[in-house]
Design a protein around this motif. Structure first.
Motif, short mmCIF file in Angstrom:
data_model
loop_
_atom_site.label_atom_id
_atom_site.label_comp_id
_atom_site.label_asym_id
_atom_site.label_seq_id
_atom_site.Cartn_x
_atom_site.Cartn_y
_atom_site.Cartn_z
N LEU A 27 0.83 -1.22 0.00
CA LEU A 27 0.00 0.00 0.00
C LEU A 27 0.85 1.25 0.00
O LEU A 27 0.54 2.23 -0.69
CB LEU A 27 -0.93 0.00 1.21
N SER A 28 1.94 1.24 0.77
CA SER A 28 2.84 2.40 0.83
C SER A 28 3.48 2.70 -0.51
O SER A 28 3.87 3.83 -0.78
CB SER A 28 3.94 2.17 1.87
N GLU A 29 3.60 1.67 -1.33
CA GLU A 29 4.17 1.83 -2.67
C GLU A 29 3.09 2.08 -3.73
O GLU A 29 3.35 1.96 -4.93
CB GLU A 29 5.00 0.59 -3.03
N ASN A 30 1.88 2.42 -3.26
CA ASN A 30 0.75 2.71 -4.14
C ASN A 30 0.40 1.56 -5.08
O ASN A 30 0.10 1.75 -6.26
CB ASN A 30 1.01 3.99 -4.95
N ARG A 31 0.45 0.36 -4.51
CA ARG A 31 0.07 -0.85 -5.23
C ARG A 31 -1.03 -1.56 -4.46
O ARG A 31 -1.33 -1.22 -3.33
CB ARG A 31 1.28 -1.79 -5.39
N LYS A 32 -1.61 -2.58 -5.09
CA LYS A 32 -2.64 -3.40 -4.44
C LYS A 32 -2.12 -4.82 -4.28
O LYS A 32 -1.40 -5.32 -5.14
CB LYS A 32 -3.90 -3.42 -5.29
N THR A 33 -2.54 -5.45 -3.19
CA THR A 33 -2.16 -6.83 -2.95
C THR A 33 -3.07 -7.77 -3.71
O THR A 33 -4.28 -7.74 -3.55
CB THR A 33 -2.24 -7.16 -1.44
#
Length: 136
Positions: A27-33
């Motif tokens: 999330l901190s890297e602006n991605r989704k799991t």
């Protein structure tokens, strides 16, 4: 969803805490799991994958197969517990620290970070260190 799988006599402590940490990093890297599978194995297991899929006849601590779609991260991350244990001794760090570094290293590759050049490797190490502090 993050899952942990074991092909060797090893069990990760605090799977729920580590999973949450990985998700927060993503999330901190602006991605989704998406679907991320960690497979903990030994040197022989990982060496066979390294030869078969990457044509590298060497031992390694991690191999990651990235199946991400856009900003949603998917993949399989294979970690040799033997190699991580040896590296922890060589680097003079606690096994837990080195293991967590390798765990987050795979996800950072999925986020687009590289480590082939000195500059890229330095940025990767900086990111690893930053996220390692978030785990404690």
């Amino acid at each position: 969803m993050i899952s942990f799988n074991y092909e060797t006599d090893f069990k990760l402590d605090n799977e729920a805490k580590v999973s949450e940490w990985i998700s927060n990093t993503i999330l901190s890297e602006n991605r989704k799991t998406g679907e991320i599978n960690y497979i903990f194995c030994d040197d022989d297991y990982l060496h066979k994958l390294n030869v078969e899929f990457l044509e590298h006849d060497t031992l390694t601590d991690i191999i990651s197969f990235d199946y991400s779609v856009g900003k949603e991260l998917h993949g399989d991350i294979y970690i040799s517990v033997e190699r991580v244990t040896d590296n922890a001794k060589d680097f003079g760090v606690n096994l837990s620290v080195e293991l967590h570094r390798v765990i987050i290293h795979g996800v950072l590759h999925y986020c687009g970070y590289k480590d082939k050049t000195d500059d890229d490797a330095n940025l990767m190490r900086s990111k690893e260190n930053y996220y390692l502090t978030a785990l404690n």
